[in-house]
Design an enzyme around this catalytic site. Structure first.
Site: not given
Length: 196
Positions: A71-73
């Protein structure tokens, strides 16, 4: 489907760990080893997805028979990518620049089955409208939310950061915290893992 594969969260984020714990699934965490530098010409959405997948793949050698969540944002405001400020000074500058603005948060998710090579990907888009903020408000917020320096755009919505926000438009309120849970449940089900 092999539901016996261990679930690995490829993230050191305490926020994502808490989100996954709330689902009640058994998992372990591992810190990915992946360069998070944006590539010139890449959109914020492309950066977020590349980093999520890269983080998961960086752990494949350590977990050859597992389901790895990556996951990354990345936040986008006024034509600039906003990552994690990592310092109070950077956070103050980011919040001052985003005061009264709309920020688009791209929260990327992938689920990598290292046994089969299967990969599920999704990028959730959340649009946040920030309130007009004075320097005193920003300073007090960062004093009370020191973890905000580890959040994209320095806006920790699940805490006091909610006071900075005027509006949130999203299809999954979990995504803004860092993990698009609605899609994750779907991806896990596709791999034979039933959450409920």
């Amino acid at each position: 489907m092999n539901t016996n594969l261990p679930l690995v969260l490829g993230s050191g984020s305490v926020f994502r760990q808490a989100q996954l714990q709330r689902l009640g699934v058994s998992f372990q965490t591992a810190r990915p080893d992946f360069d998070e530098t944006p590539i010139p010409g890449e959109t914020a959405e492309q950066t977020a997805l590349r980093l999520a997948v890269g983080k998961a793949r960086s752990l494949a050698g350590r977990f050859p028979q597992a389901l790895i969540i990556g996951a990354d944002q990345v936040a986008w405001c006024n034509g600039l990518q906003l990552g994690k400020p990592m310092s109070v000074a950077n956070a103050q500058q980011m919040l001052a620049q985003s005061s009264g603005q709309r920020i688009v948060f791209y929260s990327a998710l992938c689920l990598l089955n290292t046994a089969s090579g299967g990969l599920h990907t999704h990028v959730d888009k959340t649009v946040v409208t920030m309130r007009k903020l004075g320097s005193g408000q920003i300073r007090r917020y960062l004093e009370h939310e020191p973890d905000a320096v580890y959040c994209a755009g320095a806006a920790k919505s699940e805490g006091l950061g909610a006071a900075l926000l005027e509006r949130i438009d999203s299809t999954d309120p979990n995504a803004l915290i860092g993990l698009p849970v609605f899609k994750l449940v779907e991806f896990l089900a596709a791999e034979g893992v039933e959450v409920v």
